[in-house]
Write a protein that holds these residues in place. Structure first.
Motif, PDB file in Angstrom:
ATOM      1  N   GLU A 135      -2.150  -4.022  -1.586  1.00 20.18           N
ATOM      2  CA  GLU A 135      -2.072  -2.739  -0.877  1.00 20.18           C
ATOM      3  C   GLU A 135      -1.590  -2.931   0.551  1.00 20.18           C
ATOM      4  O   GLU A 135      -0.730  -2.187   1.037  1.00 20.18           O
ATOM      5  CB  GLU A 135      -3.447  -2.068  -0.895  1.00 20.18           C
ATOM      6  CG  GLU A 135      -3.470  -0.696  -0.233  1.00 20.18           C
ATOM      7  CD  GLU A 135      -4.867  -0.114  -0.198  1.00 20.18           C
ATOM      8  OE1 GLU A 135      -5.012   1.104  -0.407  1.00 20.18           O
ATOM      9  OE2 GLU A 135      -5.825  -0.876   0.050  1.00 20.18           O
ATOM     10  N   LEU A 145       1.455   4.490  -1.898  1.00 25.45           N
ATOM     11  CA  LEU A 145       0.701   4.131  -3.088  1.00 25.45           C
ATOM     12  C   LEU A 145      -0.108   5.307  -3.597  1.00 25.45           C
ATOM     13  O   LEU A 145      -0.669   6.080  -2.816  1.00 25.45           O
ATOM     14  CB  LEU A 145      -0.238   2.959  -2.794  1.00 25.45           C
ATOM     15  CG  LEU A 145       0.414   1.672  -2.266  1.00 25.45           C
ATOM     16  CD1 LEU A 145      -0.643   0.607  -2.032  1.00 25.45           C
ATOM     17  CD2 LEU A 145       1.467   1.169  -3.223  1.00 25.45           C
ATOM     18  N   THR A 181       2.175   2.681  -8.259  1.00 28.97           N
ATOM     19  CA  THR A 181       0.809   2.685  -8.796  1.00 28.97           C
ATOM     20  C   THR A 181       0.439   1.267  -9.195  1.00 28.97           C
ATOM     21  O   THR A 181       1.125   0.655 -10.025  1.00 28.97           O
ATOM     22  CB  THR A 181       0.686   3.611 -10.011  1.00 28.97           C
ATOM     23  OG1 THR A 181       1.086   4.942  -9.653  1.00 28.97           O
ATOM     24  CG2 THR A 181      -0.748   3.649 -10.516  1.00 28.97           C
TER      25      THR A 181
END
Length: 235
Positions: A135, A145, A181
């Protein structure tokens, strides 16, 4: 001999006057040269002249170039960016900025809007990093995201990336405005994986009779037949 005596001696001679005249002429030449250099540099560098840089942001590149040429300024594209809400080929930024004073012939560097979003390669995060590490890397690159997708596997481990309905791998180039994703593990395993994890390979003890010749069984009596072969040795 002091200065006064030296000067009187020079003036007493016939050529003294001409020496002083030559010295004055040389001094005058030096002063004239200094003035020429000073005013010449001022003219060459347009001293005191200043052209206000116009505001080019949001303007098309073609229109900005014409405007700068009218003001005797040059334009050079130094970079490109992407703003989805602005038209392609428009000016996003400029250096020097609006209102700055520059001389004629100065170059204005601009950043133009790209017709399509730039693409970046997916870093090495699939099956190689945790959710927090992946992330942080993707967001630092500018990716957006969505809510991660949970899959069976080690908790918070990245098992894949989905972009617009399809899976992408490390090294694939993806437009920066496409949402990503992450597929991360839930910390649970399915029954088949659990059975494989719990399976213990059995151990076997060595058979002491292994390697011995097994006698054939008589189907009528159910007993082993005795091999009555007797080795005959030569006399």
């Amino acid at each position: 001999m002091n200065v006064k005596e030296f000067m009187s001696k020079i003036m007493s001679k016939v050529g003294g006057f001409y020496v002083i005249l030559n010295l004055l002429g040389m001094a005058l030449v030096v002063v004239v040269l200094c003035l020429i250099v000073k005013f010449g540099l001022a003219v060459y560098t347009h001293h005191g002249e200043g052209i206000a840089v116009p505001d080019l942001k949001g303007m098309s590149y073609h229109k900005a170039r014409l405007l700068l040429e009218e003001n005797q300024l040059n334009i050079v594209v130094s970079d490109s960016g992407f703003v989805k809400t602005m038209p392609a080929d428009c000016i996003l930024a400029q250096t020097p900025g609006f209102g700055s004073k520059v001389k004629s012939g100065h170059t204005i560097y601009v950043t133009v809007n790209s017709p399509s979003s730039p693409t970046f390669a997916i870093p090495d995060i699939v099956d190689n990093s945790s959710f927090r590490e992946a992330e942080a890397k993707l967001m630092a690159m500018g990716f957006r995201l969505t809510e991660p997708q949970k899959v069976v596997g080690e908790k918070d481990w990245v098992y894949g990336i989905i972009c617009r309905g399809r899976r992408v791998s490390n090294g694939d180039r993806v437009p920066i405005d496409y949402p990503l994703t992450l597929m991360i593990g839930t910390g649970t395993y399915d029954e088949e994986d659990a059975a494989l994890d719990e399976f213990v390979e059995p151990t076997y003890e060595a058979d002491p009779t292994e390697g011995m010749h097994e006698q054939p069984t008589n189907p009528a009596t159910g007993t082993h037949e005795v091999d009555e072969f007797v080795e005959v040795k030569a006399p």
